[in-house]
Scaffold this motif. Sequence first.
Motif, PDB file in Angstrom:
ATOM      1  N   VAL A  96       0.864  -1.182   0.000  1.00 26.85           N
ATOM      2  CA  VAL A  96       0.000   0.000   0.000  1.00 26.85           C
ATOM      3  C   VAL A  96       0.898   1.229   0.000  1.00 26.85           C
ATOM      4  O   VAL A  96       1.892   1.280   0.726  1.00 26.85           O
ATOM      5  CB  VAL A  96      -0.914   0.018   1.250  1.00 26.85           C
ATOM      6  N   LEU A  97       0.533   2.195  -0.823  1.00 29.78           N
ATOM      7  CA  LEU A  97       1.269   3.448  -0.861  1.00 29.78           C
ATOM      8  C   LEU A  97       0.380   4.548  -0.300  1.00 29.78           C
ATOM      9  O   LEU A  97      -0.685   4.828  -0.836  1.00 29.78           O
ATOM     10  CB  LEU A  97       1.672   3.785  -2.293  1.00 29.78           C
ATOM     11  N   VAL A  98       0.823   5.139   0.789  1.00 31.71           N
ATOM     12  CA  VAL A  98       0.112   6.257   1.413  1.00 31.71           C
ATOM     13  C   VAL A  98       0.863   7.524   1.021  1.00 31.71           C
ATOM     14  O   VAL A  98       2.076   7.609   1.206  1.00 31.71           O
ATOM     15  CB  VAL A  98       0.077   6.110   2.956  1.00 31.71           C
ATOM     16  N   LEU A  99       0.141   8.490   0.467  1.00 26.19           N
ATOM     17  CA  LEU A  99       0.745   9.739   0.019  1.00 26.19           C
ATOM     18  C   LEU A  99       0.204  10.900   0.817  1.00 26.19           C
ATOM     19  O   LEU A  99      -0.981  10.931   1.148  1.00 26.19           O
ATOM     20  CB  LEU A  99       0.433   9.972  -1.465  1.00 26.19           C
ATOM     21  N   CYS A 100       1.072  11.869   1.086  1.00 26.20           N
ATOM     22  CA  CYS A 100       0.630  13.093   1.756  1.00 26.20           C
ATOM     23  C   CYS A 100       1.575  14.216   1.360  1.00 26.20           C
ATOM     24  O   CYS A 100       2.794  14.019   1.314  1.00 26.20           O
ATOM     25  CB  CYS A 100       0.641  12.905   3.276  1.00 26.20           C
ATOM     26  N   GLY A 101       1.022  15.364   1.041  1.00 26.97           N
ATOM     27  CA  GLY A 101       1.844  16.529   0.752  1.00 26.97           C
ATOM     28  C   GLY A 101       2.460  17.059   2.038  1.00 26.97           C
ATOM     29  O   GLY A 101       1.824  17.046   3.089  1.00 26.97           O
ATOM     30  N   GLU A 102       3.686  17.530   1.948  1.00 27.86           N
ATOM     31  CA  GLU A 102       4.372  18.015   3.149  1.00 27.86           C
ATOM     32  C   GLU A 102       3.660  19.207   3.784  1.00 27.86           C
ATOM     33  O   GLU A 102       3.794  19.450   4.971  1.00 27.86           O
ATOM     34  CB  GLU A 102       5.825  18.380   2.844  1.00 27.86           C
ATOM     35  N   LYS A 103       2.871  19.929   3.011  1.00 24.15           N
ATOM     36  CA  LYS A 103       2.139  21.085   3.531  1.00 24.15           C
ATOM     37  C   LYS A 103       0.705  20.748   3.924  1.00 24.15           C
ATOM     38  O   LYS A 103      -0.046  21.628   4.327  1.00 24.15           O
ATOM     39  CB  LYS A 103       2.123  22.195   2.473  1.00 24.15           C
ATOM     40  N   ALA A 130       2.497  -1.158   4.272  1.00 26.59           N
ATOM     41  CA  ALA A 130       2.321   0.200   3.750  1.00 26.59           C
ATOM     42  C   ALA A 130       3.633   0.962   3.707  1.00 26.59           C
ATOM     43  O   ALA A 130       4.509   0.776   4.546  1.00 26.59           O
ATOM     44  CB  ALA A 130       1.312   0.961   4.601  1.00 26.59           C
ATOM     45  N   GLU A 131       3.732   1.810   2.706  1.00 33.68           N
ATOM     46  CA  GLU A 131       4.840   2.742   2.574  1.00 33.68           C
ATOM     47  C   GLU A 131       4.240   4.140   2.612  1.00 33.68           C
ATOM     48  O   GLU A 131       3.159   4.364   2.082  1.00 33.68           O
ATOM     49  CB  GLU A 131       5.556   2.536   1.239  1.00 33.68           C
ATOM     50  N   LEU A 132       4.940   5.057   3.227  1.00 34.74           N
ATOM     51  CA  LEU A 132       4.487   6.442   3.295  1.00 34.74           C
ATOM     52  C   LEU A 132       5.461   7.315   2.533  1.00 34.74           C
ATOM     53  O   LEU A 132       6.666   7.261   2.769  1.00 34.74           O
ATOM     54  CB  LEU A 132       4.400   6.920   4.743  1.00 34.74           C
ATOM     55  N   GLU A 133       4.939   8.089   1.611  1.00 31.35           N
ATOM     56  CA  GLU A 133       5.744   9.055   0.869  1.00 31.35           C
ATOM     57  C   GLU A 133       5.186  10.443   1.147  1.00 31.35           C
ATOM     58  O   GLU A 133       3.994  10.685   0.950  1.00 31.35           O
ATOM     59  CB  GLU A 133       5.696   8.780  -0.636  1.00 31.35           C
ATOM     60  N   ILE A 134       6.038  11.313   1.617  1.00 32.51           N
ATOM     61  CA  ILE A 134       5.679  12.709   1.833  1.00 32.51           C
ATOM     62  C   ILE A 134       6.161  13.477   0.596  1.00 32.51           C
ATOM     63  O   ILE A 134       7.355  13.480   0.295  1.00 32.51           O
ATOM     64  CB  ILE A 134       6.345  13.272   3.112  1.00 32.51           C
ATOM     65  N   ILE A 135       5.233  14.105  -0.090  1.00 27.12           N
ATOM     66  CA  ILE A 135       5.547  14.788  -1.340  1.00 27.12           C
ATOM     67  C   ILE A 135       5.991  16.224  -1.032  1.00 27.12           C
ATOM     68  O   ILE A 135       5.220  17.005  -0.460  1.00 27.12           O
ATOM     69  CB  ILE A 135       4.327  14.816  -2.284  1.00 27.12           C
ATOM     70  N   PRO A 136       7.226  16.571  -1.405  1.00 22.29           N
ATOM     71  CA  PRO A 136       7.713  17.924  -1.131  1.00 22.29           C
ATOM     72  C   PRO A 136       6.971  18.976  -1.958  1.00 22.29           C
ATOM     73  O   PRO A 136       6.488  18.686  -3.060  1.00 22.29           O
ATOM     74  CB  PRO A 136       9.190  17.856  -1.524  1.00 22.29           C
ATOM     75  N   HIS A 137       6.892  20.164  -1.417  1.00 16.58           N
ATOM     76  CA  HIS A 137       6.286  21.318  -2.102  1.00 16.58           C
ATOM     77  C   HIS A 137       4.846  21.054  -2.508  1.00 16.58           C
ATOM     78  O   HIS A 137       4.398  21.532  -3.547  1.00 16.58           O
ATOM     79  CB  HIS A 137       7.114  21.735  -3.319  1.00 16.58           C
ATOM     80  N   ALA A 138       4.119  20.275  -1.720  1.00 17.68           N
ATOM     81  CA  ALA A 138       2.733  19.947  -2.054  1.00 17.68           C
ATOM     82  C   ALA A 138       1.859  20.044  -0.813  1.00 17.68           C
ATOM     83  O   ALA A 138       2.294  19.744   0.291  1.00 17.68           O
ATOM     84  CB  ALA A 138       2.639  18.542  -2.640  1.00 17.68           C
ATOM     85  N   GLY A 139       0.632  20.445  -1.052  1.00 18.20           N
ATOM     86  CA  GLY A 139      -0.370  20.463  -0.001  1.00 18.20           C
ATOM     87  C   GLY A 139      -1.313  19.291  -0.220  1.00 18.20           C
ATOM     88  O   GLY A 139      -0.886  18.197  -0.588  1.00 18.20           O
ATOM     89  N   HIS A 140      -2.608  19.524  -0.057  1.00 21.65           N
ATOM     90  CA  HIS A 140      -3.602  18.463  -0.192  1.00 21.65           C
ATOM     91  C   HIS A 140      -3.753  17.991  -1.641  1.00 21.65           C
ATOM     92  O   HIS A 140      -3.991  16.814  -1.888  1.00 21.65           O
ATOM     93  CB  HIS A 140      -4.948  18.950   0.348  1.00 21.65           C
ATOM     94  N   GLU A 141      -3.593  18.886  -2.586  1.00 22.04           N
ATOM     95  CA  GLU A 141      -3.746  18.527  -3.999  1.00 22.04           C
ATOM     96  C   GLU A 141      -2.375  18.249  -4.615  1.00 22.04           C
ATOM     97  O   GLU A 141      -1.833  19.033  -5.387  1.00 22.04           O
ATOM     98  CB  GLU A 141      -4.463  19.635  -4.754  1.00 22.04           C
TER      99      GLU A 141
END
Length: 75
Positions: free
Chosen positions: A17-24, A42-53
């Motif tokens: 499972v890939l869980v994604l979330c923007g750093e903002k 599950a793996e968690l990736e925090i997306i840099p320079h991103a909010g909810h979208e």
Amino acid sequence: MMDLDFQKDLEKINCRVLVLCGEKDKANMSAAIELKQQINHAELEIIPHAGHEINKDNPVELGKILSNFYRYASI
């Protein structure tokens, strides 16, 4: 929808499972971390320079992460 609670069933998930979330995305960050902890593979990736979208805020990084995740999905 607010009353739905699948928390007790999360441990039953046995695929990657890939869980994604923007750093903002402060509103969902703790939920993303908790979700990653409750799903065994599950793996968690925090997306840099991103909010909810994430797809609008950092589509290039999102594409890289998704491509990498799916590249190794069958391994």
